[in-house]
Design a protein around this motif. Structure first.
Motif, PDB file in Angstrom:
ATOM      1  N   MET A 176      24.423  30.360  38.280  1.00 19.03           N
ATOM      2  CA  MET A 176      25.409  31.384  38.623  1.00 19.03           C
ATOM      3  C   MET A 176      25.566  32.353  37.455  1.00 19.03           C
ATOM      4  O   MET A 176      25.539  31.947  36.295  1.00 19.03           O
ATOM      5  N   ILE A 177      25.725  33.641  37.781  1.00 18.44           N
ATOM      6  CA  ILE A 177      25.915  34.660  36.757  1.00 18.44           C
ATOM      7  C   ILE A 177      27.250  35.358  37.015  1.00 18.44           C
ATOM      8  O   ILE A 177      27.540  35.755  38.149  1.00 18.44           O
ATOM      9  N   ILE A 178      28.055  35.489  35.952  1.00 15.01           N
ATOM     10  CA  ILE A 178      29.346  36.163  36.031  1.00 15.01           C
ATOM     11  C   ILE A 178      29.213  37.568  35.459  1.00 15.01           C
ATOM     12  O   ILE A 178      28.563  37.772  34.430  1.00 15.01           O
ATOM     13  N   PHE A 179      29.842  38.532  36.121  1.00 21.25           N
ATOM     14  CA  PHE A 179      29.858  39.908  35.634  1.00 21.25           C
ATOM     15  C   PHE A 179      31.305  40.280  35.318  1.00 21.25           C
ATOM     16  O   PHE A 179      32.173  40.251  36.191  1.00 21.25           O
ATOM     17  N   ARG A 180      31.557  40.632  34.068  1.00 21.14           N
ATOM     18  CA  ARG A 180      32.907  41.035  33.633  1.00 21.14           C
ATOM     19  C   ARG A 180      32.908  42.546  33.420  1.00 21.14           C
ATOM     20  O   ARG A 180      32.364  43.066  32.440  1.00 21.14           O
ATOM     21  N   ALA A 181      33.507  43.269  34.375  1.00 19.94           N
ATOM     22  CA  ALA A 181      33.527  44.725  34.327  1.00 19.94           C
ATOM     23  C   ALA A 181      34.807  45.228  34.977  1.00 19.94           C
ATOM     24  O   ALA A 181      35.448  44.514  35.746  1.00 19.94           O
ATOM     25  N   ASP A 182      35.179  46.469  34.659  1.00 20.09           N
ATOM     26  CA  ASP A 182      36.350  47.095  35.250  1.00 20.09           C
ATOM     27  C   ASP A 182      36.014  48.506  35.717  1.00 20.09           C
ATOM     28  O   ASP A 182      35.030  49.113  35.264  1.00 20.09           O
ATOM     29  N   ALA A 183      36.837  49.019  36.628  1.00 21.49           N
ATOM     30  CA  ALA A 183      36.749  50.412  37.073  1.00 21.49           C
ATOM     31  C   ALA A 183      38.151  50.852  37.457  1.00 21.49           C
ATOM     32  O   ALA A 183      38.824  50.184  38.242  1.00 21.49           O
ATOM     33  N   ASN A 184      38.599  51.953  36.884  1.00 19.78           N
ATOM     34  CA  ASN A 184      39.927  52.467  37.201  1.00 19.78           C
ATOM     35  C   ASN A 184      39.989  53.953  36.863  1.00 19.78           C
ATOM     36  O   ASN A 184      38.935  54.594  36.693  1.00 19.78           O
ATOM     37  N   GLU A 185      41.188  54.487  36.752  1.00 22.03           N
ATOM     38  CA  GLU A 185      41.330  55.924  36.489  1.00 22.03           C
ATOM     39  C   GLU A 185      40.788  56.318  35.118  1.00 22.03           C
ATOM     40  O   GLU A 185      40.480  57.480  34.877  1.00 22.03           O
ATOM     41  N   THR A 186      40.670  55.359  34.219  1.00 18.72           N
ATOM     42  CA  THR A 186      40.177  55.632  32.865  1.00 18.72           C
ATOM     43  C   THR A 186      38.745  55.161  32.669  1.00 18.72           C
ATOM     44  O   THR A 186      37.938  55.843  32.035  1.00 18.72           O
ATOM     45  N   TRP A 189      34.317  39.400  37.816  1.00 18.63           N
ATOM     46  CA  TRP A 189      35.664  39.192  37.306  1.00 18.63           C
ATOM     47  C   TRP A 189      36.201  40.523  36.808  1.00 18.63           C
ATOM     48  O   TRP A 189      35.595  41.180  35.963  1.00 18.63           O
ATOM     49  N   LEU A 190      37.357  40.928  37.345  1.00 14.55           N
ATOM     50  CA  LEU A 190      37.961  42.212  37.008  1.00 14.55           C
ATOM     51  C   LEU A 190      39.412  42.016  36.583  1.00 14.55           C
ATOM     52  O   LEU A 190      40.085  41.094  37.042  1.00 14.55           O
ATOM     53  N   ALA A 191      39.891  42.932  35.742  1.00 15.42           N
ATOM     54  CA  ALA A 191      41.283  42.858  35.307  1.00 15.42           C
ATOM     55  C   ALA A 191      42.235  43.226  36.435  1.00 15.42           C
ATOM     56  O   ALA A 191      43.286  42.593  36.595  1.00 15.42           O
ATOM     57  N   GLU A 192      41.869  44.232  37.246  1.00 16.85           N
ATOM     58  CA  GLU A 192      42.763  44.771  38.272  1.00 16.85           C
ATOM     59  C   GLU A 192      42.066  44.807  39.625  1.00 16.85           C
ATOM     60  O   GLU A 192      40.840  44.805  39.714  1.00 16.85           O
ATOM     61  N   ASP A 193      42.859  44.886  40.662  1.00 15.72           N
ATOM     62  CA  ASP A 193      42.317  44.980  42.022  1.00 15.72           C
ATOM     63  C   ASP A 193      42.049  46.454  42.354  1.00 15.72           C
ATOM     64  O   ASP A 193      42.732  47.062  43.183  1.00 15.72           O
ATOM     65  N   LYS A 194      41.042  47.013  41.690  1.00 14.11           N
ATOM     66  CA  LYS A 194      40.649  48.408  41.909  1.00 14.11           C
ATOM     67  C   LYS A 194      39.137  48.483  42.088  1.00 14.11           C
ATOM     68  O   LYS A 194      38.386  47.787  41.409  1.00 14.11           O
ATOM     69  N   GLU A 195      38.716  49.339  43.012  1.00 15.43           N
ATOM     70  CA  GLU A 195      37.295  49.520  43.357  1.00 15.43           C
ATOM     71  C   GLU A 195      36.673  48.243  43.923  1.00 15.43           C
ATOM     72  O   GLU A 195      35.444  48.105  43.948  1.00 15.43           O
ATOM     73  N   THR A 196      37.492  47.308  44.369  1.00 19.37           N
ATOM     74  CA  THR A 196      36.946  46.055  44.887  1.00 19.37           C
ATOM     75  C   THR A 196      36.365  46.197  46.294  1.00 19.37           C
ATOM     76  O   THR A 196      35.609  45.330  46.738  1.00 19.37           O
ATOM     77  N   GLU A 197      36.691  47.291  46.985  1.00 18.43           N
ATOM     78  CA  GLU A 197      36.094  47.513  48.294  1.00 18.43           C
ATOM     79  C   GLU A 197      34.575  47.623  48.183  1.00 18.43           C
ATOM     80  O   GLU A 197      33.842  47.183  49.081  1.00 18.43           O
ATOM     81  N   ARG A 198      34.103  48.175  47.075  1.00 15.42           N
ATOM     82  CA  ARG A 198      32.655  48.253  46.842  1.00 15.42           C
ATOM     83  C   ARG A 198      32.054  46.848  46.808  1.00 15.42           C
ATOM     84  O   ARG A 198      30.973  46.598  47.363  1.00 15.42           O
ATOM     85  N   LEU A 199      32.738  45.930  46.151  1.00 15.94           N
ATOM     86  CA  LEU A 199      32.242  44.564  46.050  1.00 15.94           C
ATOM     87  C   LEU A 199      32.255  43.873  47.406  1.00 15.94           C
ATOM     88  O   LEU A 199      31.308  43.158  47.757  1.00 15.94           O
TER      89      LEU A 199
END
Length: 354
Positions: free
Chosen positions: A1-11, A37-47
């Motif tokens: 298993m591979i984990i991806f730690r990334a974020d996407a938001n207004e900044t 794994w993301l900090a916030e529930d943003k752009e998760t529709e893409r996932l």
């Protein structure tokens, strides 16, 4: 298993999450489970649309060290489920050496590094942006044990759609793609600058609008008043526009490499520190025309319009730039990265792709 730690938001630019998804897709095709794994529930529709599982950490995207204890608990949870994490891919400018080192003590970490400001205590580093001229970091690398480096355009993580053959008939249209936010409203300003120019009267304008573009309403009003403007959002076939439009305007970033793979003459600009060197390097290669930083150039839309006018009027110039672009990028970078994450040996993986 591979984990991806990334974020996407207004900044944080959406490109961080997108390139991780591209690598994850290549891994999934080889039978490896991937989770984000993301900090916030943003752009998760893409996932969700891509079929990837994810966890919302509820942490601060700009203070990653505080989430380390929680990450440890998440990894313990996977251990209890009998899931072996072979790599964690980290893609964040907020990732400090301490943060990465603590994670790497637990599992091997691949860090996606655009800035090259220091040596990171990880198992591997992805640097597909062109290498800087030799500096103190290069010398420091030779004095200590360093990560495995995946460097150069051969590791540019592009989606499968950019492997298609070239030679499509192009229409008189201009593609405008400015990233997820377009803070400086480059698309709107450029449209206002170009619409009345004689040279562009026969052109259509395809504008890609990001999910967090605060100027979307203005762009749609422009589209309603001028039928040559076509607004597109949440598209899944970006390569189709890149292969059918005659010219493109783009913010700096991985999108430039996608444009290269499609061979579409491009004018590019930057609006963040990490984008400037890459854009300038691509200009030096002759692959794109870099017109500067939107934060510094008050009339950047005029400069872009002038460069578009030059390209529109010179077919030989367009063909020369397109040939240079296609020679730089072959579109197989994500597959190479996936092979490394799975086999863990760069030399063996490179042998596969010779």
């Amino acid at each position: 298993m591979i984990i991806f730690r990334a974020d996407a938001n207004e900044t944080v630019a959406t490109g961080h999450l997108m390139r991780c998804m591209t690598i994850a897709d290549a891994c999934r095709e080889k039978g490896v489970e991937c989770e984000f794994w993301l900090a916030e529930d943003k752009e998760t529709e893409r996932l969700r649309q891509a079929g990837f599982s994810y966890r919302i950490l509820g942490s601060q995207w700009d203070d990653l060290e505080k989430e380390l204890p929680f990450l440890e608990r998440q990894l313990d949870d996977l251990d209890r489920q009998g899931k072996k994490v072979t790599y964690l891919v980290a893609d964040s400018y907020q990732a400090t050496p301490h943060y990465l080192g603590k994670l790497n003590d637990r599992i091997p970490v691949l860090y996606i590094d655009d800035m090259r400001m220091q040596i990171y205590p990880v198992a591997a580093v992805l640097q597909y942006i062109p290498v800087r001229a030799e500096n103190s970091l290069n010398k420091e690398e030779s004095k200590q044990n360093t990560p495995v480096y995946l460097r150069g355009f051969r590791y540019a993580p592009l989606r499968k759609e950019f492997l298609k053959s070239h030679g499509e008939q192009r229409e008189k249209s201009i593609l405008i793609t400015t990233g997820g936010t377009d803070t400086y409203n480059i698309a709107g300003r450029l449209l206002q600058e170009c619409l009345d120019k004689d040279v562009f009267q026969g052109y259509r304008f395809h504008v890609i609008v990001g999910n967090m573009n605060s100027h979307e309403a203005e762009l749609r009003r422009l589209s309603e008043s001028n039928k040559r403007i076509c607004i597109h959002k949440n598209i899944s076939n970006m390569s189709d526009y890149m292969r059918t439009c005659e010219l493109a305007v783009s913010a700096s970033g991985t999108t430039l490499l996608e444009l290269c793979a499609c061979g579409i003459p491009t004018i590019c600009f930057s609006f963040a520190d990490n984008q400037m060197e890459f854009a300038a390097s691509m200009d030096n290669y002759g692959a794109v025309c870099y017109v500067g930083d939107a934060r510094e150039e008050e009339n950047i839309e005029r400069i872009i319009c002038m460069r578009l006018t030059e390209l529109a009027g010179q077919e030989k110039l367009r063909k020369r730039q397109a040939a240079c672009m296609e020679a730089l990028v072959d579109g197989r970078g994500a597959e190479r990265i996936a092979d490394f994450l799975i086999c863990g040996n760069l030399n063996e993986c490179d042998d596969i792709h010779k």
